[in-house]
Design an enzyme around this catalytic site. Structure first.
Site, mmCIF file in Angstrom:
data_model
loop_
_atom_site.group_PDB
_atom_site.id
_atom_site.type_symbol
_atom_site.label_atom_id
_atom_site.label_comp_id
_atom_site.label_asym_id
_atom_site.label_seq_id
_atom_site.Cartn_x
_atom_site.Cartn_y
_atom_site.Cartn_z
ATOM 1 N N CYS A 46 0.909 -1.239 0.062
ATOM 2 C CA CYS A 46 0.140 0.025 0.060
ATOM 3 C C CYS A 46 0.982 1.214 0.000
ATOM 4 C CB CYS A 46 -0.939 0.119 1.344
ATOM 5 S SG CYS A 46 -2.021 1.297 1.403
ATOM 6 N N CYS A 49 0.343 3.183 3.581
ATOM 7 C CA CYS A 49 0.544 2.656 4.801
ATOM 8 C C CYS A 49 1.614 1.511 4.860
ATOM 9 C CB CYS A 49 -0.535 2.152 5.695
ATOM 10 S SG CYS A 49 -1.252 0.476 4.906
ATOM 11 N N CYS A 95 -7.510 -1.017 1.303
ATOM 12 C CA CYS A 95 -6.336 -1.537 2.157
ATOM 13 C C CYS A 95 -7.055 -1.787 3.361
ATOM 14 C CB CYS A 95 -5.266 -0.410 2.286
ATOM 15 S SG CYS A 95 -4.178 -0.946 3.623
ATOM 16 N N CYS A 98 -5.470 0.788 6.384
ATOM 17 C CA CYS A 98 -5.632 2.186 6.209
ATOM 18 C C CYS A 98 -6.859 2.749 5.670
ATOM 19 C CB CYS A 98 -4.379 2.889 5.736
ATOM 20 S SG CYS A 98 -4.220 2.786 3.762
ATOM 21 N N CYS A 118 -8.392 -5.617 -10.153
ATOM 22 C CA CYS A 118 -8.010 -4.719 -10.968
ATOM 23 C C CYS A 118 -7.484 -3.367 -10.251
ATOM 24 C CB CYS A 118 -9.064 -4.487 -11.986
ATOM 25 S SG CYS A 118 -8.825 -3.202 -13.162
HETATM 26 FE FE FE Z 1 -2.795 1.075 3.384
#
Ligand code: FE
Length: 133
Positions: A46, A49, A95, A98, A118
């Site tokens: 990510c 984060c 995610c 976060c 995707c």
């Molecule tokens: Fe994240």
């Protein structure tokens, strides 16, 4: 790790495109991101984060112009939410750590899952596997 919920910190650290995609549920234009045609071995984290979200092992060439995976890297890294925006019923991928918007999940992927995650390149930060050849 910096606080991924701090909007000012994120605005300062991310590009405008990364911020728009991750925090305003934007979508990058197809074939413009940095990872749709990226084939190195490693993990995609990510961008907000740092949580490990996808592995190169489940990446496949979907032809869509977005990085595509048939599964997340871990069982709990990616949260899936029903998304009814834009007059469609889709599954949004975020995610779990976060809340960053990642992209969408479609039921037309390859085996073994039949799923296609995707994902926007703008939501990801690639980390090369140091043991890869
Ligand atoms: Fe994240």
């Amino acid at each position: 790790m910096t606080d991924p919920s701090d909007a000012n910190e994120l605005r300062a650290r991310l590009t405008a495109e990364q911020y728009r995609v991750c925090r305003e549920k934007g979508t990058e234009r197809a074939f413009t991101g940095r990872y749709w045609n990226h084939h190195e071995a490693g993990v995609y984290r990510c961008v907000c984060c740092g949580a490990p979200l996808f592995s190169s092992r489940t990446k496949f060439d979907s032809g869509t112009g977005w990085p595509s995976f048939h599964a997340p890297a871990t069982a709990n890294g990616v949260r899936e939410i029903e998304d009814t925006s834009h007059g469609m019923v889709r599954t949004e991928a975020v995610c779990r750590s976060c809340g960053a918007h990642l992209g969408h999940v479609f039921p037309d992927g390859p085996p073994p899952t039949g799923l296609r995650y995707c994902i926007n390149s703008a939501s990801l930060e690639f980390e090369r596997d140091p043991d890869a050849a």
